[in-house]
Design a protein around this motif. Sequence first.
Motif, PDB file in Angstrom:
ATOM      1  N   TYR A  50     -33.841  17.050 -36.942  1.00  0.00           N
ATOM      2  CA  TYR A  50     -33.359  15.675 -36.949  1.00  0.00           C
ATOM      3  C   TYR A  50     -31.994  15.491 -36.296  1.00  0.00           C
ATOM      4  CZ  TYR A  50     -37.245  15.125 -40.066  1.00  0.00           C
ATOM      5  OH  TYR A  50     -38.511  15.126 -40.585  1.00  0.00           O
ATOM      6  N   VAL A  51     -31.521  16.484 -35.565  1.00  0.00           N
ATOM      7  CA  VAL A  51     -30.208  16.369 -34.933  1.00  0.00           C
ATOM      8  C   VAL A  51     -30.342  16.239 -33.422  1.00  0.00           C
ATOM      9  CG1 VAL A  51     -28.979  17.585 -36.775  1.00  0.00           C
ATOM     10  CG2 VAL A  51     -29.876  18.880 -34.827  1.00  0.00           C
ATOM     11  N   PHE A  52     -29.308  15.695 -32.819  1.00  0.00           N
ATOM     12  CA  PHE A  52     -29.228  15.511 -31.377  1.00  0.00           C
ATOM     13  C   PHE A  52     -28.081  16.372 -30.854  1.00  0.00           C
ATOM     14  CE2 PHE A  52     -31.437  11.925 -32.897  1.00  0.00           C
ATOM     15  CZ  PHE A  52     -32.006  11.200 -31.861  1.00  0.00           C
ATOM     16  N   THR A  53     -28.189  16.832 -29.618  1.00  0.00           N
ATOM     17  CA  THR A  53     -27.089  17.548 -28.990  1.00  0.00           C
ATOM     18  C   THR A  53     -25.913  16.593 -28.811  1.00  0.00           C
ATOM     19  OG1 THR A  53     -28.662  18.945 -27.812  1.00  0.00           O
ATOM     20  CG2 THR A  53     -26.412  18.862 -26.943  1.00  0.00           C
ATOM     21  N   SER A  54     -24.731  17.055 -29.191  1.00  0.00           N
ATOM     22  CA  SER A  54     -23.549  16.206 -29.093  1.00  0.00           C
ATOM     23  C   SER A  54     -23.099  16.023 -27.654  1.00  0.00           C
ATOM     24  CB  SER A  54     -22.399  16.803 -29.908  1.00  0.00           C
ATOM     25  OG  SER A  54     -21.238  16.015 -29.754  1.00  0.00           O
ATOM     26  N   HIS A  55     -22.718  14.823 -27.319  1.00  0.00           N
ATOM     27  CA  HIS A  55     -22.126  14.522 -26.019  1.00  0.00           C
ATOM     28  C   HIS A  55     -20.603  14.584 -26.097  1.00  0.00           C
ATOM     29  CE1 HIS A  55     -22.365  10.785 -28.301  1.00  0.00           C
ATOM     30  NE2 HIS A  55     -21.336  10.359 -27.608  1.00  0.00           N
ATOM     31  N   LEU A  56     -20.076  14.798 -27.309  1.00  0.00           N
ATOM     32  CA  LEU A  56     -18.633  14.789 -27.518  1.00  0.00           C
ATOM     33  C   LEU A  56     -18.030  16.188 -27.566  1.00  0.00           C
ATOM     34  CD1 LEU A  56     -18.590  12.005 -30.256  1.00  0.00           C
ATOM     35  CD2 LEU A  56     -17.973  11.761 -27.850  1.00  0.00           C
ATOM     36  N   LYS A  57     -18.710  17.111 -28.269  1.00  0.00           N
ATOM     37  CA  LYS A  57     -18.204  18.481 -28.405  1.00  0.00           C
ATOM     38  C   LYS A  57     -19.347  19.464 -28.187  1.00  0.00           C
ATOM     39  CE  LYS A  57     -14.735  17.187 -31.827  1.00  0.00           C
ATOM     40  NZ  LYS A  57     -14.384  17.267 -33.247  1.00  0.00           N
ATOM     41  N   LYS A  58     -19.057  20.504 -27.408  1.00  0.00           N
ATOM     42  CA  LYS A  58     -20.081  21.460 -27.007  1.00  0.00           C
ATOM     43  C   LYS A  58     -20.716  22.207 -28.179  1.00  0.00           C
ATOM     44  CE  LYS A  58     -20.837  24.984 -23.541  1.00  0.00           C
ATOM     45  NZ  LYS A  58     -20.247  25.755 -22.457  1.00  0.00           N
ATOM     46  N   ASP A  59     -19.964  22.525 -29.207  1.00  0.00           N
ATOM     47  CA  ASP A  59     -20.468  23.326 -30.320  1.00  0.00           C
ATOM     48  C   ASP A  59     -20.863  22.486 -31.539  1.00  0.00           C
ATOM     49  OD1 ASP A  59     -17.880  22.579 -30.851  1.00  0.00           O
ATOM     50  OD2 ASP A  59     -17.234  24.541 -31.586  1.00  0.00           O
ATOM     51  N   HIS A  60     -21.173  21.214 -31.308  1.00  0.00           N
ATOM     52  CA  HIS A  60     -21.529  20.302 -32.393  1.00  0.00           C
ATOM     53  C   HIS A  60     -22.897  19.659 -32.136  1.00  0.00           C
ATOM     54  CE1 HIS A  60     -17.397  20.795 -33.549  1.00  0.00           C
ATOM     55  NE2 HIS A  60     -17.568  20.017 -34.592  1.00  0.00           N
ATOM     56  N   GLU A  61     -23.467  19.155 -33.210  1.00  0.00           N
ATOM     57  CA  GLU A  61     -24.715  18.386 -33.152  1.00  0.00           C
ATOM     58  C   GLU A  61     -24.448  17.032 -33.800  1.00  0.00           C
ATOM     59  OE1 GLU A  61     -27.521  19.449 -31.771  1.00  0.00           O
ATOM     60  OE2 GLU A  61     -27.268  21.613 -31.662  1.00  0.00           O
ATOM     61  N   LEU A  62     -25.288  16.054 -33.480  1.00  0.00           N
ATOM     62  CA  LEU A  62     -25.168  14.722 -34.073  1.00  0.00           C
ATOM     63  C   LEU A  62     -26.220  14.542 -35.148  1.00  0.00           C
ATOM     64  CD1 LEU A  62     -24.856  12.541 -30.831  1.00  0.00           C
ATOM     65  CD2 LEU A  62     -23.028  13.674 -32.122  1.00  0.00           C
ATOM     66  N   VAL A  63     -25.788  14.100 -36.308  1.00  0.00           N
ATOM     67  CA  VAL A  63     -26.710  13.693 -37.367  1.00  0.00           C
ATOM     68  C   VAL A  63     -26.765  12.181 -37.283  1.00  0.00           C
ATOM     69  CG1 VAL A  63     -27.190  13.656 -39.841  1.00  0.00           C
ATOM     70  CG2 VAL A  63     -26.090  15.662 -38.809  1.00  0.00           C
ATOM     71  N   VAL A  64     -27.930  11.665 -36.915  1.00  0.00           N
ATOM     72  CA  VAL A  64     -28.099  10.229 -36.684  1.00  0.00           C
ATOM     73  C   VAL A  64     -28.685   9.590 -37.941  1.00  0.00           C
ATOM     74  CG1 VAL A  64     -29.182   8.499 -35.202  1.00  0.00           C
ATOM     75  CG2 VAL A  64     -28.446  10.675 -34.237  1.00  0.00           C
ATOM     76  N   PHE A  65     -28.125   8.465 -38.329  1.00  0.00           N
ATOM     77  CA  PHE A  65     -28.563   7.778 -39.543  1.00  0.00           C
ATOM     78  C   PHE A  65     -29.498   6.618 -39.218  1.00  0.00           C
ATOM     79  CE2 PHE A  65     -24.495   9.723 -40.587  1.00  0.00           C
ATOM     80  CZ  PHE A  65     -24.873  10.483 -41.682  1.00  0.00           C
ATOM     81  N   GLY A  66     -30.101   6.085 -40.247  1.00  0.00           N
ATOM     82  CA  GLY A  66     -31.000   4.945 -40.080  1.00  0.00           C
ATOM     83  C   GLY A  66     -32.267   5.335 -39.345  1.00  0.00           C
ATOM     84  N   ASN A  67     -32.864   4.376 -38.684  1.00  0.00           N
ATOM     85  CA  ASN A  67     -34.118   4.623 -37.962  1.00  0.00           C
ATOM     86  C   ASN A  67     -33.948   5.592 -36.802  1.00  0.00           C
ATOM     87  OD1 ASN A  67     -35.296   2.803 -39.688  1.00  0.00           O
ATOM     88  ND2 ASN A  67     -35.421   1.149 -38.200  1.00  0.00           N
ATOM     89  N   GLY A  68     -32.727   5.785 -36.325  1.00  0.00           N
ATOM     90  CA  GLY A  68     -32.485   6.638 -35.168  1.00  0.00           C
ATOM     91  C   GLY A  68     -32.955   8.065 -35.322  1.00  0.00           C
ATOM     92  N   SER A  69     -33.054   8.557 -36.542  1.00  0.00           N
ATOM     93  CA  SER A  69     -33.490   9.936 -36.754  1.00  0.00           C
ATOM     94  C   SER A  69     -34.999  10.052 -36.931  1.00  0.00           C
ATOM     95  CB  SER A  69     -32.790  10.520 -37.984  1.00  0.00           C
ATOM     96  OG  SER A  69     -33.204   9.833 -39.144  1.00  0.00           O
ATOM     97  N   LEU A  70     -35.718   8.944 -36.864  1.00  0.00           N
ATOM     98  CA  LEU A  70     -37.156   8.966 -37.168  1.00  0.00           C
ATOM     99  C   LEU A  70     -38.063   8.690 -35.980  1.00  0.00           C
ATOM    100  CD1 LEU A  70     -37.004   7.163 -40.619  1.00  0.00           C
ATOM    101  CD2 LEU A  70     -37.317   9.604 -40.180  1.00  0.00           C
ATOM    102  N   PHE A  71     -37.498   8.572 -34.781  1.00  0.00           N
ATOM    103  CA  PHE A  71     -38.340   8.365 -33.601  1.00  0.00           C
ATOM    104  C   PHE A  71     -39.135   9.640 -33.327  1.00  0.00           C
ATOM    105  CE2 PHE A  71     -35.081   5.181 -32.836  1.00  0.00           C
ATOM    106  CZ  PHE A  71     -35.816   4.117 -32.336  1.00  0.00           C
ATOM    107  N   ASN A  72     -40.417   9.511 -33.101  1.00  0.00           N
ATOM    108  CA  ASN A  72     -41.236  10.653 -32.703  1.00  0.00           C
ATOM    109  C   ASN A  72     -41.113  10.886 -31.211  1.00  0.00           C
ATOM    110  OD1 ASN A  72     -42.398  11.659 -35.130  1.00  0.00           O
ATOM    111  ND2 ASN A  72     -43.694   9.835 -35.231  1.00  0.00           N
ATOM    112  N   HIS A  73     -41.557  12.077 -30.783  1.00  0.00           N
ATOM    113  CA  HIS A  73     -41.455  12.498 -29.390  1.00  0.00           C
ATOM    114  C   HIS A  73     -42.684  12.107 -28.585  1.00  0.00           C
ATOM    115  CE1 HIS A  73     -40.980  15.052 -25.872  1.00  0.00           C
ATOM    116  NE2 HIS A  73     -42.213  15.485 -26.081  1.00  0.00           N
TER     117      HIS A  73
END
Length: 156
Positions: free
Chosen positions: A78-101
């Motif tokens: 449920y995480v996205f690659t961070s665009h802000l820091k190379k060694d971090h991931e993004l935890v997205v809240f709300g509906n943003g974390s539930l989109f299927n591929h």
Amino acid sequence: MNTRKYRRGRRRNTRRRGGGKAQEFKSCNTIQKGIAGYGVFAGKKYRAKQIVEISPFIEIHKDHLQEINGKKNPLRDYVFTSHLKKDHELVVFGNGSLFNHSNDPNVYYYHDQTKNRLLYYAASKDIEKGEELFISYGDKHSVNQGVDKNLVGSTH
């Protein structure tokens, strides 16, 4: 005397662009069983390039996503690659974390150049009400390893 009126119902997300006045965004999308668990479904008809969802995120260091007792950390899905820091991931809240591929997604996501910590999801083509909303997880994501790139939808 305070004459402010209060509305019942869903809370509204707000967004700021370039430090300007906050704009309201109210999601009308729904969460339902999709092709791979729960998914996000269009609550109305969208035109191409129209914003369909806005979701806040936080950053966490990749060390917090390591295996737990020898098993994959469930948050990894449920995480996205961070665009802000190379060694971090993004935890997205709300509906943003539930989109299927999908390999043929009808939604794309982006961030703006402010540091507002929001991801914006927009229609990549016209979308009908009730249609499942898909994003691409990218070629390096495990959902794309060892599958026919011409298939649409997730296989996990």
